[in-house]
Design a protein around this motif. Sequence first.
Motif, PDB file in Angstrom:
ATOM      1  N   ARG A 164      19.417  18.251  64.297  1.00 48.65           N
ATOM      2  CA  ARG A 164      18.681  18.075  65.549  1.00 48.65           C
ATOM      3  C   ARG A 164      17.176  18.258  65.355  1.00 48.65           C
ATOM      4  O   ARG A 164      16.382  17.528  65.939  1.00 48.65           O
ATOM      5  N   SER A 165      16.790  19.234  64.513  1.00 44.85           N
ATOM      6  CA  SER A 165      15.375  19.581  64.410  1.00 44.85           C
ATOM      7  C   SER A 165      14.709  19.123  63.125  1.00 44.85           C
ATOM      8  O   SER A 165      13.477  19.074  63.047  1.00 44.85           O
ATOM      9  N   GLY A 166      15.513  18.845  62.077  1.00 45.62           N
ATOM     10  CA  GLY A 166      14.940  18.529  60.776  1.00 45.62           C
ATOM     11  C   GLY A 166      14.507  19.747  59.992  1.00 45.62           C
ATOM     12  O   GLY A 166      13.968  19.618  58.885  1.00 45.62           O
ATOM     13  N   GLY A 187      17.039  14.657  62.956  1.00 46.39           N
ATOM     14  CA  GLY A 187      16.663  15.317  61.710  1.00 46.39           C
ATOM     15  C   GLY A 187      16.275  14.380  60.594  1.00 46.39           C
ATOM     16  O   GLY A 187      15.615  14.791  59.628  1.00 46.39           O
ATOM     17  N   HIS A 188      16.688  13.101  60.687  1.00 46.38           N
ATOM     18  CA  HIS A 188      16.256  12.119  59.694  1.00 46.38           C
ATOM     19  C   HIS A 188      14.784  11.745  59.862  1.00 46.38           C
ATOM     20  O   HIS A 188      14.144  11.282  58.914  1.00 46.38           O
ATOM     21  N   PRO A 192      10.464  18.900  58.405  1.00 41.84           N
ATOM     22  CA  PRO A 192      10.429  18.382  57.030  1.00 41.84           C
ATOM     23  C   PRO A 192      11.674  17.595  56.628  1.00 41.84           C
ATOM     24  O   PRO A 192      11.753  17.115  55.499  1.00 41.84           O
ATOM     25  N   GLY A 193      12.659  17.465  57.535  1.00 35.78           N
ATOM     26  CA  GLY A 193      13.881  16.736  57.186  1.00 35.78           C
ATOM     27  C   GLY A 193      13.612  15.344  56.675  1.00 35.78           C
ATOM     28  O   GLY A 193      14.242  14.884  55.717  1.00 35.78           O
ATOM     29  N   LYS A 194      12.644  14.655  57.294  1.00 37.24           N
ATOM     30  CA  LYS A 194      12.308  13.293  56.880  1.00 37.24           C
ATOM     31  C   LYS A 194      11.948  13.238  55.401  1.00 37.24           C
ATOM     32  O   LYS A 194      12.344  12.310  54.686  1.00 37.24           O
TER      33      LYS A 194
END
Length: 498
Positions: A164-166, A187-188, A192-194
């Motif tokens: 949800r947040s990454g 999150g994708h 920083p998930g990206k």
Amino acid sequence: MAYLPSNILLTPEEMARADRMSAESGIPSFGLMRRAGYAVAATALSHFPAAVRFAVLCGPGNNGGDGYVAARQLADGGAEISVHALGDPDDLKGDAALAFQLWGGSVAPLREFQPQPGDVVIDALFGAGLSRKVSDEIAGVISSVERAGVPVLAVDLPSGVDGRSGKPLGAAFKAHCTITFMTRKPGHLLLPGKSLCGDIEVADIGIPRRIIEAAGGSISENGPPIWSAHLPFVGADSHKYRRGHLAVFSGETSKTGAARLSAIAGLKTGAGLVTLASPEDAMAANAAQLTAVMLKKVDTNAELSDWLENAKLSAFVLGPGFGVGSRARDFVLALKDSPLVLDADGITSFRDDPAILFDAFEDGETHLVLTPHDGEFGRLFPDIAADETLSKPDKALKAARRAHAAIVYKGADTVIASPDGRVAINTNGPPWLATAGSGDVLAGMIGAFLAQGLPAFEAAAAGVYLHGEAAGLAGPYMTAEDLAGQAGHAMADLVARF
């Protein structure tokens, strides 16, 4: 095949709802898992044809089930496979248990996994469903893979990243590529998930579009589906006032450049007229730099009120280089019934009592757009900014509802939110947008869309997207002046597409 609605984003909870709805509609859930596993195997082979060994790390849920199916497919194709499980696979339930039986080969405990040269790790531990900090055992595996420098293919989302947040939950894999199913998760796209996902592929596993749309909430990727129906078109009956009159407020003589950037960007983005409202001491400095943008002396509240009463003004931008203080607050309150983009100094001017701003714009349709970066967001919404349980979209939405405004929460993962619950995550902004003056250009672009009649959320989302497109045209060594100059070309490209 099902249709992949590219701009819809599903949270992990919404994706679980889509899975349940699919099963309730008669679609066999294990069939979905098999297609997911097949997609993982195909991606592994296409991205890593020279792999010596595929090390499949399987978790205790359906993400692990996808991994077992992928392992079977890869083994049937002649690849060398090593499977390691978190927990006892004999304890698996439902589809994951069926997938484990389909694998039918040996499984070693996860704690025994040691990456080897030539390995490709298939991370099927948790995917997007993790909601707690990873254990020390998992953190150790992640660390060993990182030290070994072997590539990782993540199934759904790199394990350890909150879907949800990454945000990493203690530790997370850094994937070479990620394969997810039907839609991406927030999150994708959120940092920083990206940066941990690598290349992202979206596989169609057969869930119908109607179910994805029914399961989805209000979060989407920013793009033309959100606002293209509102784009202004220049026709034979167009004239400058029909295209809107945008007013941008300038600061004092030593701080006029920011407002001029906003004004030029507004003109390039299609406003029929743009006027720079300038204090008297800055008139000469501004006049020397302006051609198509008009100039108006506005020093006092009385002069502003007279201008509002007698001119055809459609929307306003206040903040870039304006100065912080009571004059900014007074001007903003005088504009409370008009479409307004409030940026930079305009936002900071309300840090001591944000409720004054919020209350002033609470009536009628949303007509205020706030464009804070992290620091400015914290000044207006300190409690929301400090809440670590909230994702960036959650924070933007709470702020939008409190402020009765469309929020453009700026950054490398800019989020746009509306008080009605809609949230868009922008993805087309290149890293070189992090340059002085780019935010001033963005304010002018959004102001131009407001002046042309777009609702606040659509104007904000379209402005952010156009900002990214213009930066792409300007190139990595651009200045803010280059960015503003490319706004017209980006706008022409957009209009030509619709």
